[in-house]
Design a protein around this motif. Structure first.
Motif, short mmCIF file in Angstrom:
data_model
loop_
_atom_site.label_atom_id
_atom_site.label_comp_id
_atom_site.label_asym_id
_atom_site.label_seq_id
_atom_site.Cartn_x
_atom_site.Cartn_y
_atom_site.Cartn_z
N CYS A 86 0.67 -1.25 -0.12
CA CYS A 86 -0.31 -0.51 0.27
C CYS A 86 1.29 1.39 0.37
O CYS A 86 0.93 1.81 -0.42
CB CYS A 86 -0.50 -0.22 1.74
N SER A 87 2.28 1.04 0.95
CA SER A 87 2.52 2.45 0.55
C SER A 87 3.57 3.07 -0.57
O SER A 87 3.42 4.34 -0.59
CB SER A 87 4.00 2.05 1.71
N SER A 88 3.35 1.76 -1.49
CA SER A 88 3.60 2.55 -2.65
C SER A 88 2.74 3.21 -3.52
O SER A 88 3.27 3.88 -4.64
CB SER A 88 4.11 1.16 -3.20
N PHE A 89 1.43 3.16 -3.01
CA PHE A 89 0.46 3.27 -4.35
C PHE A 89 -0.71 4.38 -3.55
O PHE A 89 -1.41 5.16 -4.17
CB PHE A 89 -0.22 2.86 -5.04
N GLN A 90 -0.28 4.18 -1.83
CA GLN A 90 -1.40 5.96 -1.31
C GLN A 90 -1.12 7.22 -1.77
O GLN A 90 -2.52 7.33 -1.84
CB GLN A 90 -0.97 5.27 0.14
N ASN A 91 0.46 7.63 -2.53
CA ASN A 91 -0.97 9.16 -3.38
C ASN A 91 -1.12 8.33 -4.15
O ASN A 91 -1.77 9.96 -4.41
CB ASN A 91 0.95 9.09 -3.23
N ARG A 92 -2.07 8.12 -4.94
CA ARG A 92 -2.92 7.10 -5.97
C ARG A 92 -4.19 7.82 -5.06
O ARG A 92 -5.18 8.03 -6.64
CB ARG A 92 -2.67 7.17 -7.19
N ILE A 93 -4.34 7.51 -4.56
CA ILE A 93 -5.82 6.70 -4.05
C ILE A 93 -7.00 7.40 -2.57
O ILE A 93 -7.09 7.38 -1.90
CB ILE A 93 -6.33 4.89 -3.76
N HIS A 94 -5.34 7.80 -1.59
CA HIS A 94 -6.01 9.02 -0.78
C HIS A 94 -5.12 9.92 -1.48
O HIS A 94 -3.81 10.61 -0.68
CB HIS A 94 -5.23 9.31 0.31
N ASN A 95 -6.47 11.94 -0.90
CA ASN A 95 -5.39 13.25 -0.75
C ASN A 95 -3.79 12.60 -1.79
O ASN A 95 -3.09 13.45 -2.01
CB ASN A 95 -4.72 12.94 0.76
N PHE A 96 -4.84 13.01 -3.23
CA PHE A 96 -3.80 12.57 -4.13
C PHE A 96 -3.65 14.29 -4.16
O PHE A 96 -2.14 15.09 -4.53
CB PHE A 96 -4.59 12.99 -5.67
N ASN A 97 -4.24 15.09 -4.29
CA ASN A 97 -3.92 16.83 -4.93
C ASN A 97 -4.83 17.34 -3.84
O ASN A 97 -5.83 17.55 -3.22
CB ASN A 97 -3.25 16.75 -5.43
N GLU A 98 -5.32 18.89 -3.90
CA GLU A 98 -5.76 20.21 -3.21
C GLU A 98 -7.39 20.00 -4.07
O GLU A 98 -7.30 19.71 -3.78
CB GLU A 98 -5.50 21.29 -3.34
N LYS A 99 -7.01 19.34 -5.37
CA LYS A 99 -8.28 19.10 -5.94
C LYS A 99 -9.20 17.99 -5.57
O LYS A 99 -10.49 17.98 -5.82
CB LYS A 99 -8.77 20.05 -7.60
N THR A 100 -8.55 16.92 -5.79
CA THR A 100 -9.23 15.78 -5.75
C THR A 100 -8.47 14.33 -4.95
O THR A 100 -7.24 14.68 -4.42
CB THR A 100 -9.06 14.90 -7.14
N ILE A 101 -9.24 13.78 -4.54
CA ILE A 101 -8.35 12.78 -3.55
C ILE A 101 -7.48 11.28 -4.64
O ILE A 101 -7.37 11.16 -4.34
CB ILE A 101 -9.52 12.56 -2.45
#
Length: 208
Positions: A86-101
């Motif tokens: 999970c740690s390798s792709f958490q960035n894509r599925i939780h709080n991706f950026n300010e506009k979208t999760i």
């Protein structure tokens, strides 16, 4: 490379080749004669591309090792085998950026499945997902899923961010034989990268 001389590093390269062959992938002759190193530092792994790497970062990492963009795409196809935590792709599925999760390049239903496996505050050691739907078979499913928005890592998705690499992804997704041929050439090319080896060990567990 020294013909007839097999080092411990050669044995590891042969094991990688055999793992591919045993899962239905192509066969190639592994060049031998690599020299084994005397020092191994965990910090050296930081020189490898991160799962969040952009295409420019991947390009730089491969170029400085004498590898091409075609090598990058072909060797990324090795993700047809294996598993990602999970740690390798958490960035894509939780709080991706300010506009979208969620990363908008991800297929929405696929992203939701990943979120179920890897919730925001995941505490399950070993939780994660396979890179493709046939994780024990060496095939071109990885490329097919990448085009569908069902890749796991940001560094996988990055392969679609330029016309050149996207064309290669499409070619390999369309023709498995093209992928096999490119993968074999790239593996052989990668095996010729010179490291800091100084000797061929008499015992793989102990420096000479």
């Amino acid at each position: 490379m020294c013909p007839g001389v097999v080092s411990c590093a050669d044995i590891l390269a042969m094991a990688a080749r055999d793992a591919v062959v045993l899962t239905g992938g192509p066969y190639w002759k592994v060049p031998n004669g690599r020299k084994d190193g005397r020092i191994s530092n965990a910090i050296d792994s930081l020189d490898l591309p991160f799962p969040t790497a952009s295409l420019s970062e991947l390009h730089q990492s491969f170029t400085q090792r004498g590898l091409s963009m075609k090598d990058l795409v072909a060797l990324s196809g090795g993700h047809t085998l294996g598993f990602s935590h999970c740690s390798s792709f958490q960035n894509r599925i939780h709080n991706f950026n300010e506009k979208t999760i969620i990363d908008p390049s991800l297929d929405r239903s696929f992203a939701e499945r990943l979120r179920e496996v890897c919730p925001m505050h995941n505490k399950e050691h070993g939780a994660g997902a396979y890179f493709d739907t046939t994780p024990t078979v060496f095939d071109n499913s990885y490329f097919k899923l990448l085009i569908q928005g069902k890749s796991i890592l940001s560094s996988d998705q990055a392969l679609l961010s330029s016309n050149k690499t996207k064309a290669l992804v499409t070619k390999f997704a369309t023709c498995q034989e093209e992928f096999y041929a490119a993968f074999v050439k790239s593996m052989i090319r990668m095996s010729r990268i010179s490291g800091n080896g100084t000797e061929i060990r008499l015992d793989c567990g102990v420096p000479n």
